[in-house]
Design a protein around this motif. Sequence first.
Motif, PDB file in Angstrom:
ATOM      1  N   ILE A 157       0.857  -1.186   0.000  1.00  0.00           N
ATOM      2  CA  ILE A 157       0.000   0.000   0.000  1.00  0.00           C
ATOM      3  C   ILE A 157       0.895   1.238   0.000  1.00  0.00           C
ATOM      4  O   ILE A 157       1.722   1.423   0.905  1.00  0.00           O
ATOM      5  N   THR A 158       0.725   2.079  -1.000  1.00  0.00           N
ATOM      6  CA  THR A 158       1.589   3.240  -1.187  1.00  0.00           C
ATOM      7  C   THR A 158       0.852   4.534  -0.878  1.00  0.00           C
ATOM      8  O   THR A 158      -0.269   4.753  -1.335  1.00  0.00           O
ATOM      9  N   VAL A 159       1.509   5.393  -0.087  1.00  0.00           N
ATOM     10  CA  VAL A 159       1.072   6.777   0.068  1.00  0.00           C
ATOM     11  C   VAL A 159       1.662   7.542  -1.112  1.00  0.00           C
ATOM     12  O   VAL A 159       2.876   7.751  -1.184  1.00  0.00           O
ATOM     13  N   GLU A 160       0.838   7.930  -2.043  1.00  0.00           N
ATOM     14  CA  GLU A 160       1.327   8.479  -3.299  1.00  0.00           C
ATOM     15  C   GLU A 160       1.860   9.906  -3.138  1.00  0.00           C
ATOM     16  O   GLU A 160       1.588  10.589  -2.143  1.00  0.00           O
ATOM     17  N   SER A 161       2.611  10.343  -4.119  1.00  0.00           N
ATOM     18  CA  SER A 161       3.184  11.685  -4.106  1.00  0.00           C
ATOM     19  C   SER A 161       2.083  12.733  -3.973  1.00  0.00           C
ATOM     20  O   SER A 161       1.030  12.646  -4.607  1.00  0.00           O
ATOM     21  N   GLY A 162       2.331  13.732  -3.102  1.00  0.00           N
ATOM     22  CA  GLY A 162       1.368  14.794  -2.883  1.00  0.00           C
ATOM     23  C   GLY A 162       0.288  14.471  -1.878  1.00  0.00           C
ATOM     24  O   GLY A 162      -0.584  15.297  -1.620  1.00  0.00           O
ATOM     25  N   VAL A 163       0.346  13.290  -1.278  1.00  0.00           N
ATOM     26  CA  VAL A 163      -0.699  12.821  -0.366  1.00  0.00           C
ATOM     27  C   VAL A 163      -0.110  12.660   1.037  1.00  0.00           C
ATOM     28  O   VAL A 163       1.040  12.248   1.193  1.00  0.00           O
ATOM     29  N   THR A 164      -0.912  12.973   2.070  1.00  0.00           N
ATOM     30  CA  THR A 164      -0.492  12.797   3.460  1.00  0.00           C
ATOM     31  C   THR A 164      -1.355  11.737   4.130  1.00  0.00           C
ATOM     32  O   THR A 164      -2.586  11.803   4.079  1.00  0.00           O
ATOM     33  N   LEU A 165      -0.692  10.753   4.738  1.00  0.00           N
ATOM     34  CA  LEU A 165      -1.367   9.770   5.579  1.00  0.00           C
ATOM     35  C   LEU A 165      -1.104  10.144   7.033  1.00  0.00           C
ATOM     36  O   LEU A 165       0.047  10.206   7.465  1.00  0.00           O
ATOM     37  N   THR A 166      -2.166  10.377   7.801  1.00  0.00           N
ATOM     38  CA  THR A 166      -2.063  10.655   9.231  1.00  0.00           C
ATOM     39  C   THR A 166      -2.504   9.419  10.001  1.00  0.00           C
ATOM     40  O   THR A 166      -3.556   8.843   9.705  1.00  0.00           O
ATOM     41  N   ILE A 167      -1.701   9.005  10.984  1.00  0.00           N
ATOM     42  CA  ILE A 167      -2.031   7.835  11.801  1.00  0.00           C
ATOM     43  C   ILE A 167      -2.104   8.283  13.251  1.00  0.00           C
ATOM     44  O   ILE A 167      -1.127   8.800  13.803  1.00  0.00           O
ATOM     45  N   GLU A 168      -3.247   8.071  13.885  1.00  0.00           N
ATOM     46  CA  GLU A 168      -3.430   8.487  15.270  1.00  0.00           C
ATOM     47  C   GLU A 168      -2.626   7.616  16.230  1.00  0.00           C
ATOM     48  O   GLU A 168      -2.360   6.439  15.954  1.00  0.00           O
ATOM     49  N   GLY A 192       5.290  11.986  -1.028  1.00  0.00           N
ATOM     50  CA  GLY A 192       4.226  11.647  -0.087  1.00  0.00           C
ATOM     51  C   GLY A 192       4.672  11.966   1.327  1.00  0.00           C
ATOM     52  O   GLY A 192       5.833  12.282   1.595  1.00  0.00           O
ATOM     53  N   LYS A 193       3.740  11.884   2.261  1.00  0.00           N
ATOM     54  CA  LYS A 193       4.078  12.234   3.644  1.00  0.00           C
ATOM     55  C   LYS A 193       3.288  11.349   4.601  1.00  0.00           C
ATOM     56  O   LYS A 193       2.122  11.049   4.379  1.00  0.00           O
ATOM     57  N   ILE A 194       3.957  10.927   5.673  1.00  0.00           N
ATOM     58  CA  ILE A 194       3.303  10.181   6.739  1.00  0.00           C
ATOM     59  C   ILE A 194       3.429  10.966   8.030  1.00  0.00           C
ATOM     60  O   ILE A 194       4.511  11.422   8.386  1.00  0.00           O
ATOM     61  N   MET A 195       2.301  11.153   8.700  1.00  0.00           N
ATOM     62  CA  MET A 195       2.277  11.847   9.995  1.00  0.00           C
ATOM     63  C   MET A 195       1.798  10.825  11.032  1.00  0.00           C
ATOM     64  O   MET A 195       0.601  10.723  11.332  1.00  0.00           O
ATOM     65  N   ALA A 196       2.728  10.040  11.535  1.00  0.00           N
ATOM     66  CA  ALA A 196       2.419   8.955  12.472  1.00  0.00           C
ATOM     67  C   ALA A 196       3.031   9.312  13.816  1.00  0.00           C
ATOM     68  O   ALA A 196       4.203   9.026  14.072  1.00  0.00           O
TER      69      ALA A 196
END
Length: 487
Positions: A157-168, A192-196
Amino acid sequence: MKFSKMIYAVLAASTFIFSSCEKDEDVPAAVYTEPQVTASSSEATDIEFGATGSTVTFNVSVDSDLTATYAATGNGVTVSNATGSVTGNTVEITFDAGAAAGAASVNLVVTDSQGKTSQATAVINIGAVATEVSLTSNISANTTWTSDKIYILGGRITVESGVTLTIEAGTIIKGQAGTGANATALLVARGGKIMAEGTATSPIIFTSIADEISQADIAAGNFASPNLDADVNGLWGGVIVLGNAPISASNSSGDVSEVQIEGIPTSDPNGLYGGSDAADNSGVLKYISIRHGGANIGSGNEINGLTLGGVGSGTVIENIEIVANQDDGIEWFGGTVNVSNVVVWNVGDDGIDTDQAWTGTLSNFAVITVSGHCFELDGPEGSTTGSHIIQNGYINAAGSEDLINTDDNSGVALKNLYFVGVGTDQKINRVTAPAVTFEGIELSVDASELASHVNGEVPAGVTAGTTNSADLSVLSWTWAAQSGNLQ
């Protein structure tokens, strides 16, 4: 005359007494209907643990000529409106669910103004709703994963370019079993960006679908797997973060600024990493535990617990635990990102692996019982050179292949590393590499044995000693610490 008046008086009094008695008998004592309370079974059903502001409704009947009050108590839940006046035919009680799954209840007692009471109990099943979200496609829009659900990775599962996945904080992510092209992983592509952002009391857990860990375990502070041993590996892939920071790589034509990350098939363009933005920002990883991963996608090509390819210094990575990964714990491929407060425990290959002239710093960490090298520190693969810093580490080398392995062209400053559990044949190799420096490296061995653990002349910065410069207390939230392996 006097006698007649007397008779008249007696008759008058008798009439008055009779009339009074007759009037009293015409007014019976008031009779009131006793109050009645029943629980509404349609609402007192399944509530997820930790839920706040949930309600249960009781049906109430009170005599219309009376007033009434109520008192509510919770068992396994906390009632918000514990007392009040009854108005109408219902009483709605608000409550917060407990931190553990199981049966709970709310009891309601209604008392009318005549002192008569009635009560009922609503049974609440906390945690019976197992909420799972199956993920089978890439994340192409900004998305938040919440801690009240378990997310199942059904593939890469890919967080694509320009997209942010936030994980609580407190969220659990589980990977399905799979190898080769079907290996499951979470991949954050370049751009892409992950905010975990987990916490010490609510870490974010990446694990296998075979792991029975639940939200109730996290809420109770039990971060160990309830059913998988801490050395079970290869059950899914891992976490891969890619960025636009510089790397040192080449091919047959010379230097290249981008390459495909290991562990991802070349057919997937989201696997490319590298660029020219040293300050690139791929997001935040805090209080993350990654377990039981390292699935093999090809011959000798496994996924690391955490892979960092061309990740820039704008990215925040701290408080990371890797447990039982089949391949390396953490591997850097170039980039500039700094990483701190790390535990790598029971991995099947190298504990800490660096490549392609990573120029960041790893500080305050522990490496415990790895099967490969405690440190595999490779040099640049292109003409661009660079050096990184590894400092303040506690290393239990029991069972590992060797202590520190570098290339002749590696660039790394090693500072304040304390090794315990050092075996007879374990060594520090290539101590003559010109861009590798040693400062405050202590081996818990007898001074007379020190030379046998160095391949070459013992550098001035390598001694026999017992000084631990790592602050292991900040790692107390980890499974490794809870199992007693950070001592």
